[in-house]
Design a protein around this motif. Structure first.
Motif, PDB file in Angstrom:
ATOM      1  N   GLN A 245       0.829  -1.203   0.000  1.00  0.00           N
ATOM      2  CA  GLN A 245       0.000   0.000   0.000  1.00  0.00           C
ATOM      3  C   GLN A 245       0.865   1.257   0.000  1.00  0.00           C
ATOM      4  OE1 GLN A 245      -2.514  -0.440   3.397  1.00  0.00           O
ATOM      5  NE2 GLN A 245      -3.922  -1.852   2.397  1.00  0.00           N
ATOM      6  N   GLU A 246       1.934   1.233   0.770  1.00  0.00           N
ATOM      7  CA  GLU A 246       2.840   2.377   0.810  1.00  0.00           C
ATOM      8  C   GLU A 246       3.490   2.588  -0.555  1.00  0.00           C
ATOM      9  OE1 GLU A 246       5.588   1.554   3.936  1.00  0.00           O
ATOM     10  OE2 GLU A 246       4.148   1.992   5.530  1.00  0.00           O
ATOM     11  N   CYS A 247       3.922   1.495  -1.170  1.00  0.00           N
ATOM     12  CA  CYS A 247       4.546   1.604  -2.498  1.00  0.00           C
ATOM     13  C   CYS A 247       3.533   2.111  -3.524  1.00  0.00           C
ATOM     14  CB  CYS A 247       5.114   0.255  -2.930  1.00  0.00           C
ATOM     15  SG  CYS A 247       6.579  -0.240  -2.017  1.00  0.00           S
ATOM     16  N   THR A 248       2.300   1.597  -3.461  1.00  0.00           N
ATOM     17  CA  THR A 248       1.256   2.048  -4.378  1.00  0.00           C
ATOM     18  C   THR A 248       0.967   3.524  -4.165  1.00  0.00           C
ATOM     19  OG1 THR A 248       0.282  -0.160  -4.312  1.00  0.00           O
ATOM     20  CG2 THR A 248      -1.100   1.601  -5.164  1.00  0.00           C
ATOM     21  N   GLN A 249       0.882   3.928  -2.915  1.00  0.00           N
ATOM     22  CA  GLN A 249       0.631   5.341  -2.606  1.00  0.00           C
ATOM     23  C   GLN A 249       1.775   6.210  -3.119  1.00  0.00           C
ATOM     24  OE1 GLN A 249       0.038   6.063   1.531  1.00  0.00           O
ATOM     25  NE2 GLN A 249      -0.494   8.215   1.253  1.00  0.00           N
ATOM     26  N   ARG A 250       3.027   5.763  -2.888  1.00  0.00           N
ATOM     27  CA  ARG A 250       4.178   6.518  -3.382  1.00  0.00           C
ATOM     28  C   ARG A 250       4.150   6.595  -4.908  1.00  0.00           C
ATOM     29  NH1 ARG A 250       8.846   3.631  -1.707  1.00  0.00           N
ATOM     30  NH2 ARG A 250       7.627   2.996   0.074  1.00  0.00           N
TER      31      ARG A 250
ATOM     32  N   ASN B 149       1.491   6.429  -6.835  1.00  0.00           N
ATOM     33  CA  ASN B 149       0.414   7.354  -7.212  1.00  0.00           C
ATOM     34  C   ASN B 149       0.847   8.808  -7.023  1.00  0.00           C
ATOM     35  OD1 ASN B 149      -1.293   5.302  -7.943  1.00  0.00           O
ATOM     36  ND2 ASN B 149      -2.363   5.239  -5.978  1.00  0.00           N
ATOM     37  N   GLU B 150       1.543   9.091  -5.924  1.00  0.00           N
ATOM     38  CA  GLU B 150       2.037  10.447  -5.698  1.00  0.00           C
ATOM     39  C   GLU B 150       3.052  10.846  -6.765  1.00  0.00           C
ATOM     40  OE1 GLU B 150       3.579  10.352  -1.733  1.00  0.00           O
ATOM     41  OE2 GLU B 150       1.575  10.324  -0.809  1.00  0.00           O
ATOM     42  N   ASP B 151       3.951   9.920  -7.104  1.00  0.00           N
ATOM     43  CA  ASP B 151       4.926  10.196  -8.164  1.00  0.00           C
ATOM     44  C   ASP B 151       4.214  10.431  -9.497  1.00  0.00           C
ATOM     45  OD1 ASP B 151       6.953   9.908  -6.342  1.00  0.00           O
ATOM     46  OD2 ASP B 151       7.517   7.870  -6.977  1.00  0.00           O
ATOM     47  N   TRP B 152       3.183   9.638  -9.771  1.00  0.00           N
ATOM     48  CA  TRP B 152       2.436   9.785 -11.015  1.00  0.00           C
ATOM     49  C   TRP B 152       1.726  11.136 -11.062  1.00  0.00           C
ATOM     50  CZ3 TRP B 152       2.473   7.964 -15.652  1.00  0.00           C
ATOM     51  CH2 TRP B 152       1.403   8.152 -16.497  1.00  0.00           C
ATOM     52  N   GLU B 153       1.121  11.528  -9.935  1.00  0.00           N
ATOM     53  CA  GLU B 153       0.456  12.825  -9.876  1.00  0.00           C
ATOM     54  C   GLU B 153       1.465  13.964 -10.067  1.00  0.00           C
ATOM     55  OE1 GLU B 153      -1.679  12.928  -6.192  1.00  0.00           O
ATOM     56  OE2 GLU B 153      -3.126  11.406  -6.844  1.00  0.00           O
ATOM     57  N   GLU B 154       2.622  13.829  -9.466  1.00  0.00           N
ATOM     58  CA  GLU B 154       3.684  14.830  -9.643  1.00  0.00           C
ATOM     59  C   GLU B 154       4.118  14.884 -11.107  1.00  0.00           C
ATOM     60  OE1 GLU B 154       6.272  17.833  -8.814  1.00  0.00           O
ATOM     61  OE2 GLU B 154       4.781  16.991  -7.463  1.00  0.00           O
ATOM     62  N   PHE B 155       4.244  13.717 -11.722  1.00  0.00           N
ATOM     63  CA  PHE B 155       4.604  13.650 -13.138  1.00  0.00           C
ATOM     64  C   PHE B 155       3.537  14.340 -13.995  1.00  0.00           C
ATOM     65  CE2 PHE B 155       4.250  11.362 -17.212  1.00  0.00           C
ATOM     66  CZ  PHE B 155       5.490  11.679 -17.755  1.00  0.00           C
ATOM     67  N   LEU B 156       2.247  14.068 -13.702  1.00  0.00           N
ATOM     68  CA  LEU B 156       1.166  14.701 -14.459  1.00  0.00           C
ATOM     69  C   LEU B 156       1.161  16.212 -14.254  1.00  0.00           C
ATOM     70  CD1 LEU B 156      -1.800  12.186 -14.015  1.00  0.00           C
ATOM     71  CD2 LEU B 156      -0.358  12.524 -16.023  1.00  0.00           C
ATOM     72  N   ARG B 157       1.414  16.679 -13.028  1.00  0.00           N
ATOM     73  CA  ARG B 157       1.494  18.123 -12.780  1.00  0.00           C
ATOM     74  C   ARG B 157       2.650  18.737 -13.572  1.00  0.00           C
ATOM     75  NH1 ARG B 157      -0.025  16.805  -7.302  1.00  0.00           N
ATOM     76  NH2 ARG B 157       2.172  16.523  -6.763  1.00  0.00           N
TER      77      ARG B 157
END
Length: 154
Positions: free
Chosen positions: A102-107, A109-117
């Motif tokens: 879950q932590e890896c998935t959350q990280r 997702n956060e990296d993906w959101e940062e990439f999209l931003r």
């Protein structure tokens, strides 16, 4: 000479022959333990012998059987407890791995959101630059059109 040899023999028997003294001590020992104590030690030893025989014939088999039964039950309980402990450890490990996942998935997702931003920001910058370039080119072409219109006879 006879008297001297007899005296020497008496002296020798008194000095070196300890049988009469030992016999007296032996008689005293026997009288002390047999007569005065009335075979008390012998009776005590007989009683102890009977108690040991009874314990080895009756109590020892009962104790052995009871011990085997109780040890078997204890072994079964220990194996059950060991199995339960292993299951608890397995569940904890799975929960820990699930938490890590879950932590890896959350990280991720956060990296993906940062990439999209970042991509949105780059896209906006590119669109702004494109708009400026289009504006510049439009201005340039309109000036060129004006120049062409000035130089053209029609």
């Amino acid at each position: 000479m006879d008297k001297i040899s007899k005296d020497v023999g008496d002296i020798q028997s008194r000095l070196l022959d300890h049988r009469p003294v030992l016999q007296g001590e032996i008689r005293y020992f026997l009288r002390e333990f047999e007569e005065k104590r009335g075979f008390r030690e012998s009776r005590l030893l007989d009683n102890l012998n009977k108690a040991v025989a009874e314990a080895s014939e009756q109590a020892m088999p009962k104790c052995t059987e009871s011990m085997q039964t109780n040890l078997y039950e204890a072994l079964i309980r220990l194996e059950a407890a060991n199995h339960m402990t292993q299951r608890i450890q397995q569940r904890e490990l799975e929960a820990q791995n699930s938490t890590r996942l879950q932590e890896c998935t959350q990280r991720h997702n956060e990296d993906w959101e940062e990439f999209l931003r970042l991509q949105a920001k780059l896209k906006q910058e590119l669109e702004d630059e494109h708009a400026r370039a289009v504006s510049r080119l439009s201005t340039q072409y309109s000036e060129m059109e004006k120049d062409l219109a000035r130089f053209s006879p029609f």
